[in-house]
Design a protein around this motif. Structure first.
Motif, PDB file in Angstrom:
ATOM      1  N   ASN A  34      23.904 -59.246  11.831  1.00  0.00           N
ATOM      2  CA  ASN A  34      23.043 -59.851  10.674  1.00  0.00           C
ATOM      3  C   ASN A  34      23.563 -61.457  10.872  1.00  0.00           C
ATOM      4  O   ASN A  34      24.319 -61.801  11.255  1.00  0.00           O
ATOM      5  CB  ASN A  34      22.884 -59.148   9.447  1.00  0.00           C
ATOM      6  CG  ASN A  34      23.975 -59.347   8.938  1.00  0.00           C
ATOM      7  OD1 ASN A  34      24.562 -60.389   8.565  1.00  0.00           O
ATOM      8  ND2 ASN A  34      24.531 -58.460   8.341  1.00  0.00           N
ATOM      9  N   GLN A  35      22.459 -62.287  10.300  1.00  0.00           N
ATOM     10  CA  GLN A  35      22.449 -63.479  10.130  1.00  0.00           C
ATOM     11  C   GLN A  35      23.575 -64.026   8.918  1.00  0.00           C
ATOM     12  O   GLN A  35      23.704 -65.303   8.879  1.00  0.00           O
ATOM     13  CB  GLN A  35      21.345 -64.203   9.930  1.00  0.00           C
ATOM     14  CG  GLN A  35      20.502 -64.019   8.667  1.00  0.00           C
ATOM     15  CD  GLN A  35      19.330 -64.473   8.663  1.00  0.00           C
ATOM     16  OE1 GLN A  35      18.425 -64.399   7.561  1.00  0.00           O
ATOM     17  NE2 GLN A  35      18.790 -65.802   9.480  1.00  0.00           N
ATOM     18  N   GLY A  36      23.820 -63.252   8.011  1.00  0.00           N
ATOM     19  CA  GLY A  36      24.826 -63.205   6.639  1.00  0.00           C
ATOM     20  C   GLY A  36      24.173 -64.149   5.958  1.00  0.00           C
ATOM     21  O   GLY A  36      23.022 -64.399   5.874  1.00  0.00           O
ATOM     22  N   ILE A  37      25.047 -64.527   4.988  1.00  0.00           N
ATOM     23  CA  ILE A  37      24.637 -65.455   3.661  1.00  0.00           C
ATOM     24  C   ILE A  37      24.461 -66.822   4.143  1.00  0.00           C
ATOM     25  O   ILE A  37      25.188 -67.549   4.933  1.00  0.00           O
ATOM     26  CB  ILE A  37      25.534 -65.350   2.673  1.00  0.00           C
ATOM     27  CG1 ILE A  37      25.931 -64.175   2.197  1.00  0.00           C
ATOM     28  CG2 ILE A  37      25.090 -66.271   1.454  1.00  0.00           C
ATOM     29  CD1 ILE A  37      24.745 -63.143   1.830  1.00  0.00           C
TER      30      ILE A  37
ATOM     31  N   ALA B 210      11.271 -56.169  15.386  1.00  0.00           N
ATOM     32  CA  ALA B 210      12.344 -55.707  15.562  1.00  0.00           C
ATOM     33  C   ALA B 210      13.628 -56.571  15.536  1.00  0.00           C
ATOM     34  O   ALA B 210      14.574 -56.334  14.822  1.00  0.00           O
ATOM     35  CB  ALA B 210      12.678 -54.930  17.019  1.00  0.00           C
ATOM     36  N   LYS B 211      13.323 -57.941  16.140  1.00  0.00           N
ATOM     37  CA  LYS B 211      14.583 -58.827  16.052  1.00  0.00           C
ATOM     38  C   LYS B 211      14.861 -59.196  14.740  1.00  0.00           C
ATOM     39  O   LYS B 211      16.165 -59.549  14.257  1.00  0.00           O
ATOM     40  CB  LYS B 211      13.844 -60.029  16.841  1.00  0.00           C
ATOM     41  CG  LYS B 211      15.153 -61.213  17.120  1.00  0.00           C
ATOM     42  CD  LYS B 211      14.580 -62.478  17.764  1.00  0.00           C
ATOM     43  CE  LYS B 211      15.324 -63.333  17.947  1.00  0.00           C
ATOM     44  NZ  LYS B 211      14.943 -64.538  18.778  1.00  0.00           N
ATOM     45  N   ALA B 212      13.617 -59.318  13.809  1.00  0.00           N
ATOM     46  CA  ALA B 212      13.876 -59.701  12.460  1.00  0.00           C
ATOM     47  C   ALA B 212      14.560 -58.664  11.681  1.00  0.00           C
ATOM     48  O   ALA B 212      15.498 -59.180  10.674  1.00  0.00           O
ATOM     49  CB  ALA B 212      12.454 -60.149  11.751  1.00  0.00           C
TER      50      ALA B 212
ATOM     51  N   ILE C 241      13.632 -62.611   3.100  1.00  0.00           N
ATOM     52  CA  ILE C 241      12.462 -62.347   3.354  1.00  0.00           C
ATOM     53  C   ILE C 241      11.799 -63.634   2.530  1.00  0.00           C
ATOM     54  O   ILE C 241      11.932 -63.597   1.310  1.00  0.00           O
ATOM     55  CB  ILE C 241      11.746 -60.943   2.989  1.00  0.00           C
ATOM     56  CG1 ILE C 241      12.520 -59.892   3.688  1.00  0.00           C
ATOM     57  CG2 ILE C 241      10.365 -60.888   3.284  1.00  0.00           C
ATOM     58  CD1 ILE C 241      12.185 -58.521   3.080  1.00  0.00           C
ATOM     59  N   SER C 242      10.696 -64.346   3.203  1.00  0.00           N
ATOM     60  CA  SER C 242      10.134 -65.124   2.355  1.00  0.00           C
ATOM     61  C   SER C 242       8.478 -65.168   3.002  1.00  0.00           C
ATOM     62  O   SER C 242       8.187 -65.682   3.984  1.00  0.00           O
ATOM     63  CB  SER C 242      10.528 -66.561   2.719  1.00  0.00           C
ATOM     64  OG  SER C 242       9.704 -67.410   1.920  1.00  0.00           O
ATOM     65  N   LYS C 243       7.808 -64.328   2.060  1.00  0.00           N
ATOM     66  CA  LYS C 243       6.315 -63.992   2.540  1.00  0.00           C
ATOM     67  C   LYS C 243       5.255 -64.255   1.242  1.00  0.00           C
ATOM     68  O   LYS C 243       5.783 -64.068   0.367  1.00  0.00           O
ATOM     69  CB  LYS C 243       6.486 -62.613   3.180  1.00  0.00           C
ATOM     70  CG  LYS C 243       7.139 -62.316   4.163  1.00  0.00           C
ATOM     71  CD  LYS C 243       6.324 -63.106   5.476  1.00  0.00           C
ATOM     72  CE  LYS C 243       7.409 -62.614   6.660  1.00  0.00           C
ATOM     73  NZ  LYS C 243       6.825 -63.617   8.128  1.00  0.00           N
ATOM     74  N   PRO C 244       4.019 -64.393   1.482  1.00  0.00           N
ATOM     75  CA  PRO C 244       3.153 -64.487   0.712  1.00  0.00           C
ATOM     76  C   PRO C 244       2.711 -63.057   0.090  1.00  0.00           C
ATOM     77  O   PRO C 244       2.540 -62.300   0.989  1.00  0.00           O
ATOM     78  CB  PRO C 244       2.099 -65.142   1.270  1.00  0.00           C
ATOM     79  CG  PRO C 244       2.033 -65.066   2.619  1.00  0.00           C
ATOM     80  CD  PRO C 244       3.447 -64.897   3.055  1.00  0.00           C
ATOM     81  N   LEU C 245       2.469 -62.725  -1.131  1.00  0.00           N
ATOM     82  CA  LEU C 245       2.005 -61.780  -1.728  1.00  0.00           C
ATOM     83  C   LEU C 245       0.341 -61.982  -1.740  1.00  0.00           C
ATOM     84  O   LEU C 245      -0.699 -61.215  -1.007  1.00  0.00           O
ATOM     85  CB  LEU C 245       2.224 -61.313  -3.043  1.00  0.00           C
ATOM     86  CG  LEU C 245       3.696 -60.688  -3.048  1.00  0.00           C
ATOM     87  CD1 LEU C 245       4.201 -60.337  -4.376  1.00  0.00           C
ATOM     88  CD2 LEU C 245       3.798 -59.491  -2.087  1.00  0.00           C
ATOM     89  N   ILE C 246       0.213 -63.233  -2.292  1.00  0.00           N
ATOM     90  CA  ILE C 246      -1.167 -63.986  -2.140  1.00  0.00           C
ATOM     91  C   ILE C 246      -1.262 -65.098  -1.617  1.00  0.00           C
ATOM     92  O   ILE C 246      -0.398 -66.142  -2.196  1.00  0.00           O
ATOM     93  CB  ILE C 246      -1.684 -63.895  -3.842  1.00  0.00           C
ATOM     94  CG1 ILE C 246      -1.335 -62.630  -4.511  1.00  0.00           C
ATOM     95  CG2 ILE C 246      -3.120 -64.401  -3.789  1.00  0.00           C
ATOM     96  CD1 ILE C 246      -1.613 -62.593  -6.161  1.00  0.00           C
ATOM     97  N   ASP C 247      -2.100 -65.630  -0.772  1.00  0.00           N
ATOM     98  CA  ASP C 247      -2.090 -66.812  -0.239  1.00  0.00           C
ATOM     99  C   ASP C 247      -3.683 -67.035  -0.215  1.00  0.00           C
ATOM    100  O   ASP C 247      -4.200 -66.616   0.882  1.00  0.00           O
ATOM    101  CB  ASP C 247      -1.631 -66.741   1.214  1.00  0.00           C
ATOM    102  CG  ASP C 247      -1.641 -68.316   1.653  1.00  0.00           C
ATOM    103  OD1 ASP C 247      -2.176 -69.320   1.322  1.00  0.00           O
ATOM    104  OD2 ASP C 247      -0.911 -68.574   2.707  1.00  0.00           O
ATOM    105  N   ASN C 248      -4.118 -67.891  -0.970  1.00  0.00           N
ATOM    106  CA  ASN C 248      -5.457 -68.401  -1.183  1.00  0.00           C
ATOM    107  C   ASN C 248      -5.841 -69.472  -0.220  1.00  0.00           C
ATOM    108  O   ASN C 248      -6.876 -69.780  -0.314  1.00  0.00           O
ATOM    109  CB  ASN C 248      -5.858 -68.523  -2.596  1.00  0.00           C
ATOM    110  CG  ASN C 248      -6.076 -67.336  -3.483  1.00  0.00           C
ATOM    111  OD1 ASN C 248      -7.132 -66.424  -2.985  1.00  0.00           O
ATOM    112  ND2 ASN C 248      -5.435 -67.075  -4.585  1.00  0.00           N
TER     113      ASN C 248
ATOM    114  N   MET D  67      17.789 -54.954   7.540  1.00  0.00           N
ATOM    115  CA  MET D  67      16.967 -53.832   7.758  1.00  0.00           C
ATOM    116  C   MET D  67      17.820 -52.773   8.449  1.00  0.00           C
ATOM    117  O   MET D  67      17.991 -51.584   8.181  1.00  0.00           O
ATOM    118  CB  MET D  67      15.383 -53.896   7.901  1.00  0.00           C
ATOM    119  CG  MET D  67      14.816 -52.646   7.797  1.00  0.00           C
ATOM    120  SD  MET D  67      15.198 -51.591   6.430  1.00  0.00           S
ATOM    121  CE  MET D  67      14.493 -52.465   5.059  1.00  0.00           C
ATOM    122  N   THR D  68      18.063 -53.213   9.689  1.00  0.00           N
ATOM    123  CA  THR D  68      18.376 -52.451  10.753  1.00  0.00           C
ATOM    124  C   THR D  68      19.798 -51.679  10.143  1.00  0.00           C
ATOM    125  O   THR D  68      20.169 -50.659  10.464  1.00  0.00           O
ATOM    126  CB  THR D  68      18.593 -52.888  12.139  1.00  0.00           C
ATOM    127  OG1 THR D  68      17.468 -53.410  12.640  1.00  0.00           O
ATOM    128  CG2 THR D  68      18.999 -51.669  13.005  1.00  0.00           C
TER     129      THR D  68
END
Length: 552
Positions: free
Chosen positions: A28-31, A127-129, A136-143, A82-83
C-alpha cells in the motif's frame, strides 16, 4: 517507567501499523502526511474538495449547515488498503480475486440510530486504488458538478432509504462508519471498523418561501401555441418555482403546462430558456413510434405485425434461432422482444451500455441470443430494439429516417430547431437524445392529446394514437403501471381522485405527460442524469404541486 524507555516506546508508536502490516498481500501507499498520521482511523468532513495531500486540520468541519445547495466531502484516513483488509478476512484468496468479491461497507447513523448500510459493489474504486490507497477523498454531495461517483450514489441511496425522513429540520448528529466486507459464495463476512467520524448538523433543507415575492414567467405566444386565460392555483406553481430555485428539486431545467392546447405555465431554470435545445435522453425513443405509425399509414411498412425476417437475413448474425425470425415490430414498440437485452439488468448481455462502445449497434442487437428463461411477451426495457426499429425505418422510408421525420412530423408541427444524435452508421439515434425545446416537446405531447391532429391536419393516424395509448404490457414489479407503443402509463391520485397519464420518460427526470381524461399536457425537462432521485423527484413535483395547481 524510566524516561528514556518511555521516550523509546513513544518513538515506536508510528511504526506499529507497519509491523501489523507485515502479512499484507499487496504493497500500500502507507501514511502519506502528518495529518494522515494524526487522524488514522478517522473520517473528517469538509465543505469543499481539498486534495488529501494538502488538507489541514483546520479544514475539518466541526459543525455543518446542511441546505439544498451545500456540498459535503469525506476524507478517510486508514492504516491499510482495502485489498489488505480483505486479505485478513479471506487469506486464501489472491489479490485480484479479493477485489472482485469484496469492498467497503459504509454505514450512516443519525442521532445514534442506524439509518442506512451499504456494501459497495466490487469495481469502484478501481482495483489499483483498492490495492494501494490508504485514504479516500470523495464527495457525498456535490452541487457544482454532475452526479457521477460511487460516493454520491451511496448518499442518494441513503436519502432514498430513510435519510430523507431522518434529516428533519433542526439539529442532528451524523456518524459514518466504514468496514471491509467480502462475499464468498453468498456468505458475507464483515471485518472490524476501519474508520469512523461524526459531524453535528443543522438541517435547513425546507426553503422559507415568501410567495408574495415569487413572480411567474409571463406567458407570451410561441409558434403554434397561444397563451391560456384559464385559472389555476398560481401559489402552487410559485411554491414549486421557489423549491426548484432553492435546490429542493435539483437539476430541473423547465416546466411547461398546456391546458386545452394553450400555454398555461412556462418556467425555466439553471440557465435554460424557451430557445434551449434540451437532451431528454430516452424521451426521444417515443418519436420512433410516431414515425412508425406514419410510415405504416403511407404504405412503407405493412403493419406492426411485420417480422424481422422481412428486413434482415438473421442467419448472417450470431446466435441464430428461428425464434428471432418471428420478432415483430410490435414487440419492439412494446419492449417485449425475446432478445436477451434488459437495460435494468447490468449483467444482461443486451444492456445498452454494452451496445454503445460497438461500431454497429444494429448488429449488436441482432447478434444477441434469445432469453429462454423469460416468459414470452414479458416487458423488459430494451433500448437496442428501438435502434433496430430506427434502422428498419431508415431503410424503408423515402430519403431515410432523418429527411422523412422532418417532412412528415417536425415541419407540420412547425418545429425547425432540433438536433439528432447519430449511430456509428450515421443513422438518427432512436435510442434517445433527440434534442428539442421544452415548448416543442409540449407541442409533440399536444399532438397526441389531439388524436394525431395539428392545425386540422392529421399528422399521425388517429388509430395509431389509440393503439399507442393502449395498455399493451403491464410493468413487472410496478403496481398499476403499463406500457403502450413506446409510451408509459401510470395513474396519479390527488385528493382521492385518479388522474391517468400516458407519458414519455428519459434519464435525468425528463417527462412529457399526456393526461387521458383531462385537457393537460405537462413537460418537465431535467438534467439529473444518472441520479437515483431524478424520477421520484418528477413524480413528487407532479403529485404535490403541478396537479394540485391544475385541479384547483
Amino acid at each position: 517507567m524510566r524516561p528514556k524507555l518511555l521516550a523509546f516506546l513513544l518513538a515506536l508508536l508510528p511504526l506499529l501499523p507497519l509491523f501489523a502490516q507485515s502479512d499484507n498481500i499487496v504493497k500500500n501507499q502507507g501514511i502519506i502526511s502528518p495529518v494522515h498520521q494524526a487522524n488514522t482511523g478517522k473520517i473528517a468532513f469538509t465543505a469543499t474538495e481539498i486534495p488529501v495531500t494538502q488538507i489541514k486540520e483546520q479544514d475539518f468541519l466541526r459543525s455543518f449547515e446542511l441546505t439544498n445547495k451545500t456540498s459535503l466531502y469525506i476524507n478517510v484516513f486508514m492504516d491499510n488498503s482495502m485489498t489488505n483488509y480483505l486479505h485478513q478476512l479471506a487469506p486464501a484468496l489472491a489479490a485480484d480475486s479479493l477485489v472482485k468479491k469484496g469492498n467497503y461497507q459504509f454505514a450512516l447513523l443519525i442521532d445514534g440510530r442506524p439509518v442506512y448500510q451499504s456494501n459497495l459493489l466490487p469495481g469502484a474504486p478501481q482495483a489499483k486504488a483498492q490495492d494501494t490507497a490508504t485514504t479516500i477523498s470523495k464527495p457525498l454531495i456535490d452541487n457544482q458538478r454532475q452526479w457521477a461517483l460511487w460516493s454520491q450514489s451511496f448518499w442518494e441511496r441513503f436519502m432514498n432509504n430513510g435519510g430523507d425522513a431522518a434529516l428533519t429540520e433542526g439539529k442532528h448528529l451524523l456518524r459514518m462508519e466504514i468496514r471491509p466486507y467480502i462475499n464468498i459464495d453468498g456468505n458475507i463476512k464483515v471485518g472490524g471498523l476501519i474508520a469512523a467520524g461524526e459531524l453535528p448538523l443543522l438541517v435547513r433543507r425546507k426553503p422559507a418561501v415568501d410567495l408574495a415575492k415569487v413572480r411567474l414567467n409571463p406567458i407570451t405566444p410561441y409558434n403554434g401555441l397561444v397563451p391560456s386565460t384559464e385559472k389555476f392555483n398560481s401559489n402552487k406553481i410559485k411554491a414549486l418555482k421557489a423549491y426548484v430555485e432553492d435546490g429542493a428539486f435539483r437539476k430541473i431545467n423547465g416546466v411547461v403546462v398546456l391546458s386545452n392546447g394553450k400555454l398555461l405555465v412556462e418556467e425555466y431554470f439553471n440557465g435554460e430558456s424557451r430557445a434551449t435545445l434540451h437532451d431528454p435522453r430516452s424521451v426521444g425513443k417515443t418519436f420512433t413510434g410516431s414515425i412508425t405509425g406514419i410510415a405504416i399509414q403511407e404504405g412503407y411498412l405493412k403493419n406492426e405485425q411485420q417480422t424481422l425476417r422481412e428486413f434482415y437475413d438473421l442467419r448472417a448474425y450470431a446466435n441464430y434461432t428461428a425464434i428471432k425470425e418471428e420478432v415483430a415490430i410490435k414487440d419492439l414498440l412494446t419492449m417485449s422482444a425475446v432478445f436477451d437485452g434488459n437495460d435494468a439488468d447490468y449483467n444482461s448481455p443486451g444492456n445498452e451500455e454494452n451496445m454503445y462502445p460497438t461500431d454497429n449497434w444494429v448488429k449488436f442487437a441482432l447478434d444477441l441470443p434469445v432469453n429462454t428463461t423469460m416468459p414470452k411477451g414479458q416487458w423488459h426495457y430494451f433500448t437496442a430494439g428501438v435502434v433496430v426499429l430506427g434502422d428498419i425505418l431508415n431503410k424503408r422510408v423515402p430519403g431515410g429516417l432523418e429527411k422523412y421525420a422532418d417532412e412528415k412530423l417536425f415541419k407540420p408541427l412547425g418545429i425547425t430547431h432540433y438536433k439528432w444524435q447519430y449511430t456509428p452508421q450515421q443513422v438518427p439515434n432512436t435510442a434517445g437524445g433527440l434534442q428539442l425545446t421544452a415548448l416543442d416537446f409540449a407541442k409533440y405531447g399536444q399532438l397526441y392529446k389531439n388524436g394525431g391532429k395539428w392545425n386540422g391536419n392529421q399528422i399521425i393516424p388517429a388509430a395509431w394514437v389509440s393503439q399507442t395509448f393502449t395498455r399493451h404490457k403491464s410493468l413487472p414489479d410496478r403496481s398499476n403501471e403499463y406500457y403502450g407503443y413506446l409510451f408509459w402509463n401510470k395513474t396519479y391520485t390527488v385528493a382521492g381522485k385518479s388522474y391517468e397519464a400516458f407519458y414519455c420518460t428519459g434519464n435525468g427526470g425528463n417527462k412529457i405527460f399526456v393526461f387521458k381524461d383531462q385537457p393537460w399536457v405537462v413537460v418537465i425537462t431535467a438534467s439529473a442524469y444518472g441520479a437515483s432521485y431524478a424520477h421520484p423527484q418528477a413524480d413528487k413535483m407532479m403529485q404535490e404541486y403541478i396537479l394540485p395547481a391544475l385541479i384547483d
